[in-house]
Design an enzyme around this catalytic site. Sequence first.
Site, short mmCIF file in Angstrom:
data_model
loop_
_atom_site.label_atom_id
_atom_site.label_comp_id
_atom_site.label_asym_id
_atom_site.label_seq_id
_atom_site.Cartn_x
_atom_site.Cartn_y
_atom_site.Cartn_z
N GLY A 19 -4.56 -4.81 -2.87
CA GLY A 19 -3.91 -4.24 -4.38
C GLY A 19 -3.17 -2.78 -3.42
O GLY A 19 -4.11 -1.82 -2.97
N LYS B 89 -14.07 -4.69 8.88
CA LYS B 89 -14.08 -3.46 8.65
C LYS B 89 -15.48 -3.77 8.98
O LYS B 89 -16.51 -2.58 9.02
CB LYS B 89 -14.47 -4.11 6.94
N ASP C 282 -10.63 -10.63 8.64
CA ASP C 282 -10.40 -9.13 7.82
C ASP C 282 -11.69 -8.29 7.93
O ASP C 282 -11.76 -7.11 8.56
CB ASP C 282 -9.78 -9.38 6.75
N GLU D 125 -3.02 -10.00 2.98
CA GLU D 125 -3.13 -9.39 4.21
C GLU D 125 -1.63 -10.65 5.00
O GLU D 125 -1.72 -11.81 4.78
CB GLU D 125 -3.46 -9.99 5.53
N GLU E 159 -10.49 5.42 5.62
CA GLU E 159 -11.38 4.94 3.96
C GLU E 159 -10.71 3.41 3.94
O GLU E 159 -11.52 2.69 3.07
CB GLU E 159 -11.82 6.23 3.16
N VAL F 92 0.40 -0.90 0.38
CA VAL F 92 -0.20 0.11 -0.26
C VAL F 92 1.15 0.89 0.41
O VAL F 92 0.18 2.21 -1.19
CB VAL F 92 -0.85 0.40 1.25
N GLY G 253 -0.29 -9.13 -3.72
CA GLY G 253 -0.03 -8.28 -2.98
C GLY G 253 -1.98 -8.24 -2.38
O GLY G 253 -2.06 -7.01 -1.97
N1 LIG Z 1 -2.76 -4.93 0.63
C1 LIG Z 1 -3.78 -4.55 0.58
O1 LIG Z 1 -4.18 -4.51 -0.77
C2 LIG Z 1 -4.25 -3.49 1.17
C3 LIG Z 1 -5.36 -3.62 1.14
C4 LIG Z 1 -6.45 -2.58 2.78
C5 LIG Z 1 -5.76 -2.60 3.11
N2 LIG Z 1 -4.28 -2.60 3.53
C6 LIG Z 1 -3.82 -2.61 4.92
O2 LIG Z 1 -2.64 -2.13 4.81
C7 LIG Z 1 -2.08 -1.61 5.90
C8 LIG Z 1 -0.30 -2.27 4.47
O3 LIG Z 1 -0.18 -3.34 4.10
P1 LIG Z 1 0.56 -4.04 2.76
O4 LIG Z 1 -0.03 -4.95 2.23
O5 LIG Z 1 0.59 -2.23 2.40
O6 LIG Z 1 1.94 -4.36 3.92
P2 LIG Z 1 3.19 -4.67 3.54
O7 LIG Z 1 3.33 -5.27 1.79
O8 LIG Z 1 3.32 -5.92 4.35
O9 LIG Z 1 3.80 -3.79 4.16
C9 LIG Z 1 4.28 -3.36 5.42
C10 LIG Z 1 5.26 -2.15 5.84
O10 LIG Z 1 5.31 -2.05 6.71
C11 LIG Z 1 5.95 -1.70 7.20
N3 LIG Z 1 6.77 -1.74 8.31
C12 LIG Z 1 6.35 -3.31 9.66
N4 LIG Z 1 6.38 -2.78 10.83
C13 LIG Z 1 6.29 -1.66 11.09
C14 LIG Z 1 6.70 -0.16 12.66
N5 LIG Z 1 6.89 -0.78 13.34
N6 LIG Z 1 7.85 0.73 11.83
C15 LIG Z 1 7.86 1.09 10.66
N7 LIG Z 1 7.53 0.20 9.11
C16 LIG Z 1 6.67 -0.67 9.85
C17 LIG Z 1 7.43 -2.75 6.47
O11 LIG Z 1 8.93 -2.33 6.62
P3 LIG Z 1 9.62 -2.96 5.99
O12 LIG Z 1 9.26 -2.32 4.69
O13 LIG Z 1 10.85 -2.74 6.43
O14 LIG Z 1 9.68 -4.78 6.28
C18 LIG Z 1 6.71 -2.48 4.84
O15 LIG Z 1 7.05 -1.34 4.63
C19 LIG Z 1 -2.21 -3.10 6.22
O16 LIG Z 1 -2.59 -2.35 7.85
C20 LIG Z 1 -3.21 -3.47 5.88
O17 LIG Z 1 -4.26 -3.81 6.83
C21 LIG Z 1 -4.07 -3.32 2.70
#
Ligand SMILES: NC(=O)c1ccc[n+]([C@@H]2O[C@H](COP(=O)([O-])OP(=O)(O)OC[C@H]3O[C@@H](n4cnc5c(N)ncnc54)[C@H](OP(=O)(O)O)[C@@H]3O)[C@@H](O)[C@H]2O)c1
Length: 397
Positions: free
Chosen positions: A295, A197, A193, A182, A121, A15, A179
């Site tokens: 995504g 929501k 999840d 979770e 959102e 994200v 991607g």
């Molecule tokens: N993926 C989706 O489609 C989607 C959709 C809606 C909502 N979300 C929500 O968006 C959020 C992020 O999801 P994502 O899919 O982007 O996760 P992700 O791809 O696993 O990325 C997580 C990021 O968080 C960083 N991180 C983890 N712990 C940290 C900390 N304590 N301090 C600073 N950085 C930290 C990681 O750092 P590193 O890069 O160093 O590992 C990584 O950059 C989650 O809450 C998820 O539920 C995701």
Amino acid sequence: MNKNLKLGVFGFGCVGQGLYQVLNNTKGIKAEIVKICVKDKNKSRNVDLGLFTFDKDELLNNPDINVIVELIDDADAAYEIVKAALISGKAVVTANKKMVAEHLEELYELQIKYNTPLLYEASSCASIPIIRNLEEYYDNDLLTKVEGIFNGSSNYILSQIFNKNQSFNASLLEAQKLGFAESDPYLDISGLDSKFKLTIILAHTFGLFVKPEEFFQIGIENINEYDIKFAREKGCKIKLNAFCYKSENDEINAGVLPSFIAKDNPIYNVDDEYNGVLIQSIFSENQFFVGKGAGGLPTGSAVLSDISALTYDYKYEYKKLNQKENLILSNDFKMKIYLRYLIDKSEANKKSYDDLFIEIKETYQNSDYGYIIGEINYNQLVTNYVLNNKSNFIATI
Ligand SMILES: NC(=O)c1ccc[n+]([C@@H]2O[C@H](COP(=O)([O-])OP(=O)(O)OC[C@H]3O[C@@H](n4cnc5c(N)ncnc54)[C@H](OP(=O)(O)O)[C@@H]3O)[C@@H](O)[C@H]2O)c1
């Protein structure tokens, strides 16, 4: 708020990178990323390394940063970051449904106490603008029901199973590679999840602050070939459906359960990583929203929309809460379900399945498995041991 937004972004995963791309390709919004805080010092980064830090205080204590964008996959760390940011007077945008759902009432109070907005959102159904619509468009209409597919990853898996005859495990791996899943895919397939929501949506639909553990979810992890065959014979697909509605006695019933969906239901054609949300109200009746529920870019675009909303001082007013209908959540209601069990369960166990039902409509059994279709009380489902049996599959029908 100052119209020139200076962003401190936590997280640069799916994200975070999506937001970075969306922001760089959008004209007209005055928002600039000042710093990005990440965790892993050994990971290679595909943008200017000078933007990164591993110290959260470099963002939280930076007086130039007026907006914290929280996009990490650790709900506990996210809670600490968001709380500190709100207390220090920085506006916050987050996509973290687990964190918001688990602390919503406290986060609401912090927003009032420190007069700082928190927008989320992207936390619910990613690219579908559901929270702001519930807050603003449906501010005075009498909402009776919100339901649909709230999880892109499990919908992707079910679509691959139904449309491409692919196995559960292969589909899950694909969802992870793309991607959509979770970091911990159990959250997706267990229904948790969707439940996070739904917890958020309950506040903006009916003015209810509840904890996720106050209602119930069943995931798709136990689905097998018998359930898929049964669905196909009935001309249905199985979808993971999240629902909340106002009952005849003005209580709120809510849950997340797999559901047999027939062709005439708009949810039937919501496939892959898409989400679909049906909103029902007394005056506008049925409206249906469809959009990508996972995504980097779709979720990044929802995050950007919240950032943009801050430029015109938007904040949630929690209008349904302030309408003081004082509704309560109840698990005491009837529901028609399909319960499929494997036959290595003894006859004695099957009998106790029968006891779960208020009324049995249909049963089937061969040497391998059986199923019962009938009416149960939802409370039974919540408390009964049957759910701990890893081989049973339960869906509404
Ligand atoms: N993926 C989706 O489609 C989607 C959709 C809606 C909502 N979300 C929500 O968006 C959020 C992020 O999801 P994502 O899919 O982007 O996760 P992700 O791809 O696993 O990325 C997580 C990021 O968080 C960083 N991180 C983890 N712990 C940290 C900390 N304590 N301090 C600073 N950085 C930290 C990681 O750092 P590193 O890069 O160093 O590992 C990584 O950059 C989650 O809450 C998820 O539920 C995701």
